[in-house]
Design an enzyme around this catalytic site. Structure first.
Site, PDB file in Angstrom:
ATOM      1  N   ASP A 240       0.791  -1.033  -0.160  1.00 38.77           N
ATOM      2  CA  ASP A 240      -0.144  -0.090   0.012  1.00 38.77           C
ATOM      3  C   ASP A 240       0.942   1.034  -0.139  1.00 38.77           C
ATOM      4  O   ASP A 240       2.054   1.227   0.094  1.00 38.77           O
ATOM      5  CB  ASP A 240      -0.931   0.073   1.243  1.00 38.77           C
ATOM      6  CG  ASP A 240      -2.025   0.875   1.013  1.00 38.77           C
ATOM      7  OD1 ASP A 240      -1.963   1.691   0.160  1.00 38.77           O
ATOM      8  OD2 ASP A 240      -3.309   0.765   1.660  1.00 38.77           O
TER       9      ASP A 240
HETATM   10  C1  NOJ Z   1      -3.803   4.127   0.145  1.00 38.78           C
HETATM   11  C2  NOJ Z   1      -5.132   3.275   0.205  1.00 38.78           C
HETATM   12  O1  NOJ Z   1      -5.151   2.709   1.366  1.00 38.78           O
HETATM   13  C3  NOJ Z   1      -5.320   2.115  -0.862  1.00 38.78           C
HETATM   14  O2  NOJ Z   1      -6.508   1.642  -1.092  1.00 38.78           O
HETATM   15  C4  NOJ Z   1      -4.905   2.933  -2.305  1.00 38.78           C
HETATM   16  O3  NOJ Z   1      -5.168   2.424  -3.369  1.00 38.78           O
HETATM   17  C5  NOJ Z   1      -3.813   3.866  -2.090  1.00 38.78           C
HETATM   18  N1  NOJ Z   1      -3.637   4.772  -1.152  1.00 38.78           N
HETATM   19  C6  NOJ Z   1      -3.453   4.607  -3.634  1.00 38.78           C
HETATM   20  O4  NOJ Z   1      -4.075   5.960  -3.460  1.00 38.78           O
END
Ligand code: NOJ
Length: 731
Positions: A240
């Protein structure tokens, strides 16, 4: 028409793609292989994640883009009903169709990897991102995961399931440890991810949180043992965005991590855990070359298996950060039709006292009350990340959103309908002006009160709610608004646009509240989808994908504010807990009304395979042997469904298994469902398959799946508490 539900088979041709990828990787430099695995940095490319081109192998790099509801940070795209709504359809065909349409939009914009679906489980009803997910039951979530991934990837897009694993709250998500026992992991939280692997998903996003003490992105057990071992996952795992790597950093590669996103180690860092650090680690032997080759092979195989190296895959034609740089390709096609029909099919009718709904064309006066009925005066995209609850709520907030091309608010849609039948609409969109609410509602044929509850990702706080909700109450004093209207109008219908369950005890039994409609988050066609239900053009068939309690404390799990998020309730979340503890819910999992009625009869259970005696009791990893259990048509359950009412409609029969005491399992668990359209008076044979896995429990000490012997109940019903047929079988 007979209905047949089988467990799907995995798509894609991995063996060929892997052989090809290996051959290419064999001739790549260390620097080029590391490049495949390292994002170029936040906002250094057009997408939320970007990997660099590698000219030596004619590889253009990847564009990775949110979200699970549409293409984020782009124009001329659709905003689909949220994950929690597609789950509420209990309809595999719609789940797949939604995935397909979204996949076409991502591909049309030149996105290589869609960052979705979000297949975490609704554990605590307050959790901020519940609305992005497929609800509180692993089987339902697993089916939605399978269909969504299959649809998304059908035309060459790569899907990335997230957030692996146990990211079930926003509070302290980057530091807390989700502490979960092995059996619960296998039977509840891992299952949707297993189904995504079965669907051939090519990418996983590991989550921010720790799992049993170790950050998930450097957690050898969850990455290597479970995902790549037991589940047999052959694609790649990305972090993530800036997910923490505590003890290992670069060496997370040795624990099973394949790619860092968006590249740098943290938003303020100018170094990456991968990039030059990984090159160095490989050269000094800290990360074996074989591991780097495996990472590169996984990333390239995913690209090849989806055919993205072919001539027809569009290159990126939008820019997330500077819209004017884009080509503004319109990818919406006619998806609004699908969005409208999913919006209606996901609408759950909770109460219809005296069958007031659907409304007839003889309605003359309609009151519409509440800010959620109207538009956001500044426009549907005026709040960054949809981080406000102003006007119709059709999606939550955070990275799970996309820009609305338009948003049909309920007041406009109801007014259009009213005009067509010569009815007059009176509205008050102020949530706290109870006098105005009463004035417009008094004496009208019907009064609609619109209430909301919002939540989202923790980087935005809305009205004091830091991602996770502070409580389960309706926002903007919604209870008071309902009571005010119900005090003056005998035909009050409450419409709820919300991210999940709310407590409705303040008014649910009020005699003047004749109707309650749970619309969830319906996406851009919200108002039209609602009108389709209100006037009966579509007969409601949505079912709750979670339990609505009478009190928040009736639930077994809540947000934890500390470092430890202890999943001490184990298997007993949502209806599994309410059943075990004999707690009466307000509305149970699987519940939803129709404008017609259905009868169930003639249950028959037939073994297809032999008994367990001749079969291996225990497939252990890797995934292939488990998958034989998953696909095993071991038993069929058939029964007759009849539409006994006066209008056509869809029934959602649900099959729960009641285990013998020796299983030490929840009182019953969903193991199949269907969505069956029947004209009035029509009957049909429903047929559902069960595999050995449907009966299996995970034995942690023996480290294998096992079917406990004994007498099982086969419980068929119209919700998790509305039993219609029951049979028993000896296993
Ligand atoms: C953090 C989020 O938890 C995730 O779901 C997302 O895809 C990424 N940021 C990118 O924006």
């Amino acid at each position: 028409m007979p209905v047949s539900i089988r467990h799907g088979k995995r798509a894609g041709d991995w063996p060929v793609a892997i052989v090809r990828a290996k051959a290419v990787v064999a001739n790549m430099s260390v620097v080029d292989k590391v490049a495949l695995a390292t994002g170029i940095g936040w906002k250094n490319g057009p997408c939320v994640g970007n990997t660099p081109a590698v000219p030596s192998i004619n590889y253009p790099g990847l564009c990775l883009q949110d979200s699970p509801t549409g293409v984020r940070f782009a124009d001329l795209v659709s905003v689909f009903p949220a994950g929690i709504n597609i789950a509420a359809t209990f309809n595999r065909t719609m789940m797949r169709a939604r995935g397909l349409a979204m996949g076409v939009e991502f591909k049309g914009k030149g996105v290589n990897v869609a960052l979705g679906p979000d297949i975490n489980i609704v554990r605590s009803p307050r959790a901020g991102r519940n609305w992005e997910t497929f609800g509180a039951d692993p089987y339902l979530s697993g089916e939605a995961s399978f269909e969504t991934v299959t649809g998304l990837q059908a035309n060459g897009l790569q899907a990335c399931v997230k957030h692996y694993i146990n990211n079930e709250q926003e509070t302290n998500r980057s530091s807390s440890s989700s502490n979960v026992d092995d059996r619960t992991t296998h039977e509840i939280y891992l299952h949707p991810f297993l189904k995504a692997v079965q669907a051939g998903v090519v990418a996983f996003m590991c989550s921010y949180n720790r799992v049993n003490g170790t950050y998930s992105c450097e957690n050898e057990h969850v990455l290597n043992d479970l995902l790549k071992g037991e589940l047999g996952f052959q694609g790649y795992v990305m972090t993530d965005w800036w997910a923490s790597l505590d003890t290992f950093g670069t060496l997370a590669a040795n624990k099973g991590l394949d790619m860092v996103m968006p590249g740098e180690a943290s938003p303020s860092a100018n170094h990456s855990y991968f990039g030059p650090a990984l090159v160095n680690a490989v050269k000094t032997g800290q990360v074996p070359t074989s591991r780097l080759d495996d990472m590169a092979t996984r990333i390239l195989a995913a690209y090849y298996v989806q055919g993205q190296d072919g001539n027809d895959y569009p290159s990126v034609n939008f820019d997330s950060w500077t819209s004017s740089r884009g080509k503004h390709v319109d990818v919406q096609s006619d998806h609004k039709k699908l969005i409208r029909s999913i919006g209606a099919a996901s609408t759950v009718l909770l109460k219809n006292a005296g069958s007031q709904l659907p409304l007839g064309d003889n309605v003359r006066s309609v009151a519409v009350v509440g800010s959620d009925a109207g538009p956001n005066p500044k426009g549907p995209n005026s709040c960054p990340g949809r981080g406000c609850d102003v006007g119709i709520l059709a999606v939550g907030w955070g990275s799970g959103t996309a820009n609305f091309p338009y948003l049909v608010d309920p007041l406009s849609a109801i007014t259009a309908k009213a005009n067509s039948i010569n009815a007059t609409v009176f509205s008050s969109l102020n949530d706290t002006d109870l006098g105005a609410a009463k004035n417009v509602s008094s004496g009208k044929d019907v009064a609609f009160v619109f209430i909301t509850a919002d939540s989202g990702e923790g980087y935005i706080t809305v009205e004091g709610n830091p991602g996770d909700r502070n409580d389960l109450n309706a926002w903007h004093s919604g209870d008071e608004l309902v009571k005010a209207v119900a005090g003056v109008n005998k035909n009050t219908v409450v419409v709820i646009h919300a991210v999940g369950a709310i407590i409705m005890e303040a008014w649910i039994d009020h005699p003047n509240v004749t109707g309650v409609i749970y619309a969830g988050l319906q996406g851009q066609e919200a108002g039209n989808s609602l009108v389709d239900i209100l006037w009966g053009d579509i007969n409601p068939s949505g079912r709750l994908p979670y339990t609505i309690a009478k009190s928040p404390s009736d639930h077994s799990a809540d947000i934890s504010n500390g470092y430890n998020v202890d999943y001490t309730e184990g298997l007993y979340i949502d209806y599994r807990w309410f059943d075990k503890s004999n707690i009466a819910p307000r509305f149970e999992f699987g519940y939803g009304l129709s404008y017609t009625s259905f009868s169930y009869s003639a249950l028959a259970i037939v073994y297809l395979g032999g008994g367990l005696g001749n079969e291996p009791q225990a497939p252990t990893g890797p995934g292939s042997s488990l998958s034989s259990w998953l696909h095993d048509d071991w038993m069929t359950v058939t029964f007759e469904l009849t539409n006994t009412g006066s209008v056509d409609g869809v029934e959602i029969p649900q099959l729960y298994i009641v285990p013998p005491p020796s299983a030490n399992s929840p009182p019953k668990q969903l193991r199949n469902f269907d969505s069956v359209f029947l004209q009035k008076g029509e009957s049909s044979l429903a047929k559902m398959y069960l595999s050995r896995y449907s009966f299996a429990v995970w034995k942690s000490i023996e480290h294998r799946w096992e079917v406990p012997r004994g007498k099982y109940g086969v419980w068929v019903g119209a919700s998790s508490r509305d039993r219609r047929l029951y049979g028993e079988i000896d296993v």
